[in-house]
Write a protein that holds these residues in place. Structure first.
Motif, PDB file in Angstrom:
ATOM      1  N   CYS A 193       0.816  -1.199   0.000  1.00  0.00           N
ATOM      2  CA  CYS A 193       0.000   0.000   0.000  1.00  0.00           C
ATOM      3  C   CYS A 193       0.854   1.255   0.000  1.00  0.00           C
ATOM      4  O   CYS A 193       1.840   1.334   0.733  1.00  0.00           O
ATOM      5  CB  CYS A 193      -0.927   0.005   1.208  1.00  0.00           C
ATOM      6  SG  CYS A 193      -2.202   1.239   0.994  1.00  0.00           S
ATOM      7  N   ASN A 224      -0.476   4.284   0.576  1.00  0.00           N
ATOM      8  CA  ASN A 224      -1.150   5.322   1.370  1.00  0.00           C
ATOM      9  C   ASN A 224      -0.693   5.283   2.825  1.00  0.00           C
ATOM     10  O   ASN A 224      -0.090   4.308   3.277  1.00  0.00           O
ATOM     11  CB  ASN A 224      -2.661   5.127   1.307  1.00  0.00           C
ATOM     12  CG  ASN A 224      -3.201   5.447  -0.065  1.00  0.00           C
ATOM     13  OD1 ASN A 224      -2.721   6.366  -0.726  1.00  0.00           O
ATOM     14  ND2 ASN A 224      -4.172   4.678  -0.516  1.00  0.00           N
ATOM     15  N   CYS A 266      -2.767   5.672   5.899  1.00  0.00           N
ATOM     16  CA  CYS A 266      -3.988   5.817   6.692  1.00  0.00           C
ATOM     17  C   CYS A 266      -3.590   5.451   8.117  1.00  0.00           C
ATOM     18  O   CYS A 266      -3.160   4.317   8.369  1.00  0.00           O
ATOM     19  CB  CYS A 266      -5.078   4.883   6.186  1.00  0.00           C
ATOM     20  SG  CYS A 266      -5.321   4.992   4.414  1.00  0.00           S
ATOM     21  N   TYR A 287      -4.865   4.586  10.765  1.00  0.00           N
ATOM     22  CA  TYR A 287      -5.560   3.557  11.542  1.00  0.00           C
ATOM     23  C   TYR A 287      -5.264   2.158  11.016  1.00  0.00           C
ATOM     24  O   TYR A 287      -5.744   1.186  11.571  1.00  0.00           O
ATOM     25  CB  TYR A 287      -7.085   3.806  11.479  1.00  0.00           C
ATOM     26  CG  TYR A 287      -7.541   4.144  10.069  1.00  0.00           C
ATOM     27  CD1 TYR A 287      -7.760   3.140   9.129  1.00  0.00           C
ATOM     28  CD2 TYR A 287      -7.682   5.469   9.666  1.00  0.00           C
ATOM     29  CE1 TYR A 287      -8.130   3.451   7.835  1.00  0.00           C
ATOM     30  CE2 TYR A 287      -8.053   5.776   8.373  1.00  0.00           C
ATOM     31  CZ  TYR A 287      -8.278   4.768   7.459  1.00  0.00           C
ATOM     32  OH  TYR A 287      -8.616   5.069   6.170  1.00  0.00           O
ATOM     33  N   CYS A 288      -4.484   2.036   9.947  1.00  0.00           N
ATOM     34  CA  CYS A 288      -4.399   0.758   9.231  1.00  0.00           C
ATOM     35  C   CYS A 288      -2.999   0.154   9.304  1.00  0.00           C
ATOM     36  O   CYS A 288      -2.005   0.852   9.070  1.00  0.00           O
ATOM     37  CB  CYS A 288      -4.792   0.971   7.774  1.00  0.00           C
ATOM     38  SG  CYS A 288      -4.652  -0.530   6.780  1.00  0.00           S
ATOM     39  N   PHE A 297      -1.629  -1.707   7.251  1.00  0.00           N
ATOM     40  CA  PHE A 297      -0.993  -1.790   5.929  1.00  0.00           C
ATOM     41  C   PHE A 297      -0.370  -0.460   5.488  1.00  0.00           C
ATOM     42  O   PHE A 297       0.197  -0.371   4.401  1.00  0.00           O
ATOM     43  CB  PHE A 297      -2.015  -2.200   4.858  1.00  0.00           C
ATOM     44  CG  PHE A 297      -2.544  -3.606   4.991  1.00  0.00           C
ATOM     45  CD1 PHE A 297      -1.939  -4.548   5.799  1.00  0.00           C
ATOM     46  CD2 PHE A 297      -3.682  -3.988   4.276  1.00  0.00           C
ATOM     47  CE1 PHE A 297      -2.445  -5.838   5.909  1.00  0.00           C
ATOM     48  CE2 PHE A 297      -4.193  -5.275   4.381  1.00  0.00           C
ATOM     49  CZ  PHE A 297      -3.577  -6.205   5.198  1.00  0.00           C
ATOM     50  N   ARG A 298      -0.485   0.572   6.320  1.00  0.00           N
ATOM     51  CA  ARG A 298       0.022   1.894   5.905  1.00  0.00           C
ATOM     52  C   ARG A 298       1.469   1.797   5.437  1.00  0.00           C
ATOM     53  O   ARG A 298       2.274   1.008   5.969  1.00  0.00           O
ATOM     54  CB  ARG A 298      -0.109   2.883   7.065  1.00  0.00           C
ATOM     55  CG  ARG A 298       0.712   2.488   8.259  1.00  0.00           C
ATOM     56  CD  ARG A 298       0.194   3.102   9.532  1.00  0.00           C
ATOM     57  NE  ARG A 298       0.676   4.458   9.709  1.00  0.00           N
ATOM     58  CZ  ARG A 298       0.539   5.144  10.836  1.00  0.00           C
ATOM     59  NH1 ARG A 298      -0.065   4.599  11.877  1.00  0.00           N
ATOM     60  NH2 ARG A 298       0.988   6.354  10.943  1.00  0.00           N
ATOM     61  N   GLY A 303      -4.762  -3.759  -0.959  1.00  0.00           N
ATOM     62  CA  GLY A 303      -4.252  -2.435  -0.582  1.00  0.00           C
ATOM     63  C   GLY A 303      -4.318  -1.521  -1.805  1.00  0.00           C
ATOM     64  O   GLY A 303      -4.760  -1.938  -2.875  1.00  0.00           O
ATOM     65  N   GLU A 304      -3.878  -0.277  -1.640  1.00  0.00           N
ATOM     66  CA  GLU A 304      -3.852   0.603  -2.814  1.00  0.00           C
ATOM     67  C   GLU A 304      -2.416   0.735  -3.284  1.00  0.00           C
ATOM     68  O   GLU A 304      -1.578   1.334  -2.599  1.00  0.00           O
ATOM     69  CB  GLU A 304      -4.441   1.982  -2.478  1.00  0.00           C
ATOM     70  CG  GLU A 304      -4.433   2.915  -3.691  1.00  0.00           C
ATOM     71  CD  GLU A 304      -5.409   4.084  -3.579  1.00  0.00           C
ATOM     72  OE1 GLU A 304      -6.052   4.248  -2.531  1.00  0.00           O
ATOM     73  OE2 GLU A 304      -5.520   4.842  -4.571  1.00  0.00           O
ATOM     74  N   LYS A 341      -5.053   8.371  -1.431  1.00  0.00           N
ATOM     75  CA  LYS A 341      -6.232   8.377  -0.564  1.00  0.00           C
ATOM     76  C   LYS A 341      -6.402   9.695   0.188  1.00  0.00           C
ATOM     77  O   LYS A 341      -7.415   9.907   0.848  1.00  0.00           O
ATOM     78  CB  LYS A 341      -6.171   7.182   0.403  1.00  0.00           C
ATOM     79  CG  LYS A 341      -7.506   6.846   1.026  1.00  0.00           C
ATOM     80  CD  LYS A 341      -7.501   5.460   1.647  1.00  0.00           C
ATOM     81  CE  LYS A 341      -8.620   5.243   2.618  1.00  0.00           C
ATOM     82  NZ  LYS A 341      -8.582   3.914   3.227  1.00  0.00           N
ATOM     83  N   GLN A 394      -4.191  -6.768   8.707  1.00  0.00           N
ATOM     84  CA  GLN A 394      -4.492  -5.336   8.692  1.00  0.00           C
ATOM     85  C   GLN A 394      -4.876  -4.834  10.083  1.00  0.00           C
ATOM     86  O   GLN A 394      -4.591  -3.718  10.468  1.00  0.00           O
ATOM     87  CB  GLN A 394      -5.649  -5.125   7.722  1.00  0.00           C
ATOM     88  CG  GLN A 394      -5.887  -3.697   7.349  1.00  0.00           C
ATOM     89  CD  GLN A 394      -7.107  -3.546   6.475  1.00  0.00           C
ATOM     90  OE1 GLN A 394      -7.853  -4.497   6.259  1.00  0.00           O
ATOM     91  NE2 GLN A 394      -7.321  -2.354   5.974  1.00  0.00           N
TER      92      GLN A 394
END
Ligand code: SAM
Ligand code: SF4
Length: 473
Positions: free
Chosen positions: A99, A101, A103, A105-106, A108-109, A145-146, A219, A362
């Motif tokens: 990913c 991004n 984020c 809270y995640c 996977f950031r 993920g992105e 994001k 995640q």
């Protein structure tokens, strides 16, 4: 179905943002609701009307214990009246956790170096799905993920690959996806691969809060995410799921915004979301959020009941993020879809990776039950587990079809299909104890059907016992 026009500060136009925080706060900041107001709103919902934003605010502003009790009773009655006792089952399957991004809270950031990054190879994806099929699953949601690797062509290829896997009598009949927002062209590509629902959560609908949680990457663009489902509709993808991640901002605001999003899609495309999700923040690696917007169980069950009343025809999804006891309770207030036997580690269904490892998932899930255990508990609660995928396969989606809006639809199609897909599960996968309880449940539910349909269901169950599969109405 015809939707009543409503007027908002920001007029609804396709592909244009539609959330006005001031408008939502203005409605929420009104005085506490009276009993009469609450009763009137519940009655409208029981009359199967989607509620206006003003009416949803009345339910949210009903804080007296007696009023909250009435809202929950209303939701329970609506659920029973409209959906009956069916609960649709599915499994999430994480395809890749790379990913770009950030984020906050995640797990996977992008900055989380301790997360073990992985994208399933074709062979690994097949192995995962074979295990899921061996458990009896028929419906999946693929999660990504992105990342530039997960472009529409990649997503489409994984969806097609999922449909191709057949093990024994097993097959996946509906593949939904949860992925980053796409362009119209991208949505066309994934639609052509035959996805069911495209699901995306706005996380928080509050623009300022959104900015604070999303620090880097694509994001960060709130409006791009907010209008993603408009682009999906423009691409002809009319089966979409919305959601908010509860714990990032005031839950009352998010509930209002979810309804506003629903109204927007109805106003512009004459079709509301197929499902609403309301994930609650769970522990994740590098999570430091604070307690300010934490949603306790008491408010959580209240918001689920309010959402049920607000959008009577929309499916409501509650995942294994929540513990079994709470999920059982919330099924009563309107949840219509749950996952079972969930593993969120990459390769977690077929591999021996440790579970509940923050560096391999995640976030943490709190319901570890196997699919069969979930089915056993549903049966014990007099629910009817369903793996039905008929509507999607018969093209009964979008504005052509909202199960809720067709009189008698549930009894004519959904309940029989739940029985047939449960029968397949009982024959192919269930241990004998579960099978016995399952056949008893099917019998117990027969009186819901008219004599002709019941006769047809019995005939088809016999065919299933003889080896036929995938029979549906
Ligand atoms: N990367 C895609 C995206 O952001 O749209 C796919 C979504 S992500 C893999 C699935 C969802 O998990 C997110 O949209 C978010 O709502 C939720 N999520 C993220 N962190 C979470 C946490 N700590 N606890 C619970 N849910 C979380
Ligand atoms: Fe990436 Fe999605 Fe997690 Fe954000 S929520 S870090 S985009 S996987």
């Amino acid at each position: 179905m015809h939707f009543r026009p409503e007027s908002y500060c920001i007029a609804d136009e396709p592909m244009k943002p539609f959330i006005d925080p001031e408008e939502i706060w203005e409605l929420l900041n009104r005085p506490a609701s009276t009993d009469l107001e609450v009763e009137r709103v519940i009655a409208r919902s029981l009359d199967k009307q989607r509620l206006t934003l003003q009416e949803v605010a009345i339910l949210i502003n009903a804080a007296a214990p007696e009023q909250i009790k009435r809202i929950k009773e209303g939701a329970r009655e609506l659920k029973r009246k409209i959906y009956g006792n069916r609960v649709v089952l599915f499994a999430p399957l994480y395809v890749g956790n790379k990913c770009s991004n950030e984020c906050t809270y995640c797990g996977f950031r992008a900055s989380n170096k301790s997360q073990v990054r992985k994208t399933l190879t074709g062979e690994e994806l097949k192995k995962e799905i074979e295990v899921l099929e061996d458990n009896g699953q028929k419906r999946l949601i693929l999660v990504y993920g992105e990342h530039t690797e997960y472009d529409p062509a990649f997503i489409a290829a994984t969806v097609r690959a999922a449909y191709r896997v057949k093990k024994g009598n097993g097959e996946i009949r509906r593949v939904n996806i949860n992925a980053a927002p796409l362009t119209i062209e991208g949505f066309r590509t994934v639609k052509e691969a035959g996805i069911g629902t495209y699901q995306i959560f706005q996380e928080t609908y509050h623009p300022e809060a959104y900015r604070q949680y999303h620090l880097r990457g694509k994001k960060t663009d709130y409006n791009n995410r907010l209008t993603a489902l408009d682009r999906a509709q423009e691409a002809g993808l009319d089966d979409v799921g919305i959601g908010a991640l509860f714990g990032l901002y005031d839950w009352r605001f998010e509930v209002m915004a979810l309804v506003r999003h629903t109204n927007h899609l109805e106003a512009c495309y004459n079709v509301g979301p197929h499902t609403i999700s309301f994930p609650r923040i769970k522990d994740a690696s590098m999570l430091h959020l604070g307690e300010r917007y934490f949603v306790p169980d008491s408010d959580f069950s209240r918001l689920v009941a309010i959402l049920r009343l607000a959008v009577p025809y929309t499916g409501m999804i509650l995942t294994a993020r929540e513990p079994a006891a709470l999920r059982n309770e919330l099924l009563q207030f309107g949840v219509s879809q749950i996952d079972g036997g969930t593993r969120i580690e990459l390769g977690g269904y077929s591999g021996k990776e440790p579970q509940h490892d923050l560096n391999r998932g995640q976030f943490l899930i709190h319901d570890d039950r196997s699919l069969n255990e979930v089915i056993e508990e549903l049966l014990a609660q007099d629910m009817l587990p369903s793996f039905c995928t008929a509507c999607y396969r018969l093209g009964r989606t979008g504005q052509h079809f909202m199960e809720f809006s067709v009189p008698g639809f549930i009894k004519r199609f959904c309940t029989p299909n739940a029985m047939l897909t449960l029968a397949e599960y009982l024959v192919d996968y269930a241990p004998s104890g579960t099978a016995q309880k399952g056949w008893e449940a099917i019998e117990r539910n027969m009186p819901q059907l008219n004599a002709k349909v019941a006769g047809e269901v019995r005939e088809r169950i016999e065919m299933i016992k003889q080896g036929k599969r995938d029979l549906y109405f």
